[in-house]
Design a protein around this motif. Structure first.
Motif: not given
Lengths: 149, 80
Positions: A7-13
């Protein structure tokens, strides 16, 4: 932490997970899908991974980075599946007390990841042809682009 | 003869036309097994561009194969 993500990467998390009061530097790298490779117009990319070995090898790369550089934290996540132009294919984030170690370690992790992880990339070109990158067996990379239909 | 399970990825998966198979082989090493399969299925990549993993660990091209091994041939990688 190293992970393969469908799934898409969440860089902020991911960056929040690196939070550390001792850290004076956080260096991150984002690999994006671009529209041109070796002269061909790319419309989309497909990444495929041998997940258990990619995860163990990725974990090993992060351990090497921690051993070589004075790091506080290190994370790398690599996508699989069909990605469009501008999508994030890989994210690396490292923290250290000082910027030198953080820059060097981030570079080390992405360079080793590209060279060693059992991950494959299939480019989809304008016009409908595709090619598995680095798997051409004759001529230029263009010769390896076989019609899909 | 030993029985091994082979999982295919990327260009090898497409050229084989399936994700995995179990087969009996007299091949003693990953390279010998790859050459056997290459002759049978017309894989385009030569053996010297393929790495092997056995039971989810990278192994040398001449490592011994054993009954029940799970083998993955690794075409040239392209992460990042």
């Amino acid at each position: 932490m190293f992970a393969i993500a469908a799934e898409p990467i969440d860089p902020a998390a991911l960056q929040r997970r690196l939070a550390d009061a001792r850290a004076g530097a956080c260096v991150t790298f984002e690999g994006w899908v671009r529209n041109l490779n070796e002269g061909q117009t790319v419309g989309a990319l497909e990444y495929e991974a041998f997940v258990p070995l990619a995860e163990s090898e990725g974990t090993k790369i992060l351990a090497e980075a921690r051993a070589k550089f004075d790091l506080l934290g290190a994370i790398c996540v690599h996508r699989t599946g069909l990605l469009q132009l501008g999508d994030m294919a890989v994210w690396v984030g490292v923290t250290a007390a000082h910027r030198g170690a953080a820059f060097d370690a981030c570079r080390y992790v992405i360079d080793e990841a590209k060279a060693r992880l059992p991950i494959w990339k299939k480019e989809h070109y304008a016009g409908g042809t595709t090619a598995w990158i680095n798997c051409a067996t004759r001529g230029g990379a263009a010769d390896a682009a076989k019609p899909q239909f | 003869m030993i029985h091994v399970r082979i999982q295919y990825f990327a260009i090898l998966r497409e050229q084989r036309g399936q994700n995995e198979e179990t087969l009996a082989t007299a091949a003693a090493t990953p390279t010998a097994l790859y050459e056997e399969l290459r002759a049978r299925h017309g894989f385009t990549l030569p053996a010297d561009r393929i790495r092997a993993a056995v039971n989810e660990t990278f192994v040398a091209a001449d490592a011994p194969l054993r009954e029940g091994d799970r083998i993955v041939f690794i075409p040239p990688v392209a992460g990042g």
